[in-house]
Design a protein around this motif. Structure first.
Motif, short mmCIF file in Angstrom:
data_model
loop_
_atom_site.label_atom_id
_atom_site.label_comp_id
_atom_site.label_asym_id
_atom_site.label_seq_id
_atom_site.Cartn_x
_atom_site.Cartn_y
_atom_site.Cartn_z
N PRO A 87 -13.80 -10.36 9.03
CA PRO A 87 -13.81 -8.91 8.82
C PRO A 87 -13.57 -8.10 10.08
N ASP A 88 -13.80 -8.71 11.25
CA ASP A 88 -13.68 -7.97 12.51
C ASP A 88 -12.46 -8.37 13.32
N VAL A 89 -11.55 -9.10 12.73
CA VAL A 89 -10.30 -9.46 13.39
C VAL A 89 -9.23 -8.55 12.82
N GLU A 90 -8.65 -7.70 13.69
CA GLU A 90 -7.69 -6.68 13.25
C GLU A 90 -8.35 -5.86 12.14
N ASN A 91 -7.69 -5.71 11.00
CA ASN A 91 -8.31 -4.94 9.92
C ASN A 91 -9.02 -5.83 8.90
N GLY A 92 -9.21 -7.10 9.26
CA GLY A 92 -9.93 -8.04 8.42
C GLY A 92 -9.00 -8.97 7.68
N TYR A 93 -9.39 -10.24 7.63
CA TYR A 93 -8.63 -11.26 6.90
C TYR A 93 -9.61 -12.19 6.21
N LEU A 141 0.37 -18.51 -5.96
CA LEU A 141 -1.07 -18.38 -6.20
C LEU A 141 -1.70 -17.55 -5.08
N VAL A 142 -2.37 -16.47 -5.45
CA VAL A 142 -3.06 -15.63 -4.46
C VAL A 142 -4.28 -16.39 -3.95
N PHE A 143 -4.39 -16.49 -2.63
CA PHE A 143 -5.49 -17.25 -2.02
C PHE A 143 -6.19 -16.49 -0.91
N ALA A 144 -5.68 -15.33 -0.53
CA ALA A 144 -6.25 -14.61 0.61
C ALA A 144 -5.96 -13.12 0.48
N SER A 145 -6.64 -12.34 1.32
CA SER A 145 -6.41 -10.90 1.35
C SER A 145 -6.75 -10.38 2.74
N ASP A 146 -6.40 -9.11 2.95
CA ASP A 146 -6.79 -8.48 4.22
C ASP A 146 -7.69 -7.30 3.91
N GLY A 147 -8.19 -6.66 4.96
CA GLY A 147 -9.12 -5.55 4.80
C GLY A 147 -8.51 -4.32 4.17
N GLY A 148 -7.20 -4.26 4.09
CA GLY A 148 -6.52 -3.16 3.44
C GLY A 148 -6.22 -3.42 1.97
N GLY A 149 -6.66 -4.57 1.47
CA GLY A 149 -6.45 -4.91 0.07
C GLY A 149 -5.15 -5.63 -0.23
N HIS A 150 -4.34 -5.86 0.80
CA HIS A 150 -3.11 -6.62 0.57
C HIS A 150 -3.47 -8.06 0.24
N LEU A 151 -2.65 -8.66 -0.59
CA LEU A 151 -2.89 -10.03 -1.05
C LEU A 151 -1.91 -10.98 -0.39
N PHE A 152 -2.34 -12.22 -0.21
CA PHE A 152 -1.48 -13.28 0.31
C PHE A 152 -1.40 -14.37 -0.74
N ALA A 153 -0.19 -14.80 -1.03
CA ALA A 153 0.04 -15.81 -2.05
C ALA A 153 0.87 -16.94 -1.47
N GLY A 184 5.88 -23.57 -0.10
CA GLY A 184 5.06 -23.60 1.11
C GLY A 184 5.05 -22.28 1.86
N GLN A 185 5.86 -21.32 1.40
CA GLN A 185 5.91 -20.02 2.07
C GLN A 185 4.74 -19.15 1.62
N VAL A 186 4.25 -18.33 2.59
CA VAL A 186 3.16 -17.40 2.32
C VAL A 186 3.76 -16.00 2.19
N TRP A 187 3.36 -15.31 1.15
CA TRP A 187 3.88 -13.98 0.84
C TRP A 187 2.74 -12.96 0.88
N ARG A 188 3.05 -11.73 1.34
CA ARG A 188 2.06 -10.65 1.45
C ARG A 188 2.49 -9.51 0.54
N SER A 189 1.55 -9.01 -0.26
CA SER A 189 1.86 -7.88 -1.12
C SER A 189 2.12 -6.64 -0.27
N THR A 190 3.05 -5.81 -0.73
CA THR A 190 3.37 -4.59 0.03
C THR A 190 2.35 -3.49 -0.23
N THR A 191 1.60 -3.63 -1.31
CA THR A 191 0.51 -2.70 -1.63
C THR A 191 -0.70 -3.54 -2.04
#
Length: 165
Positions: free
Chosen positions: A79-85, A112-124, A129-136
């Motif tokens: 939570p305290d690294v950048e805006n949170g991961y 498959l969504v497996f992660a997020s950041d402190g701004g609510g963006h999702l990582f899938a 093998g590629q990781v994708w980040r939601s734009t919203t």
């Protein structure tokens, strides 16, 4: 690095390095920022988390790198690294899959969504093998490429932790 799969030994080393860097960061965090840090941790897998991973695999096909990661790591909370991961535990990934399903990314298998950041963006993570980040902060909007591999994604966490030391 594209096409290479996540190696458990590399991942164990990453966990040790991340733990050491987080310990160093937390020692000076309150002095630097004026408030106490949250729970910043790389939580290693346990028998219970292995059962959750098995249940996730039974629920839906998941990318092999995600299975590898969950056999070593239960979750990551920064939570305290950048805006949170946050890398979610397999049990939460399963709950989210039941509720929202996989995300559709152009020219990819469902991811498959497996992660997020402190701004609510999702990582899938996609089958490629590629990781994708939601734009919203949405499961339904566009996803842009965040990392060519899960290893590259985790290395990004290491760089962000180190940049705050």
């Amino acid at each position: 690095m594209a096409g290479e799969r996540l190696d458990t030994e590399w991942l164990r080393g990453w966990c040790e390095h991340a733990d050491a860097a987080l310990a160093e960061l937390m020692q000076s965090f309150q002095t630097l920022h004026g408030f106490e840090p949250g729970r910043n941790a790389v939580v290693l897998a346990t028998e219970k988390s292995h059962q959750a991973t098995d249940a996730l695999v039974e629920l839906t096909p998941i990318p092999s790198d995600l299975t590898t990661m969950y056999w070593v790591v239960d979750e990551v909370s920064l939570p305290d690294v950048e805006n949170g991961y946050f890398i979610h535990p397999a049990s939460l990934v399963a709950d989210h899959f039941r509720e929202y399903g996989a995300v559709q990314i152009d020219e990819e298998e469902p991811a498959l969504v497996f992660a997020s950041d402190g701004g609510g963006h999702l990582f899938a993570l996609a089958g490629s093998g590629q990781v994708w980040r939601s734009t919203t902060a949405s499961w339904l909007d566009q996803f842009d490429l965040a990392a060519a591999t899960l290893q590259e994604f985790l290395e990004g966490f290491s760089r962000q932790i180190s940049s705050q030391l």
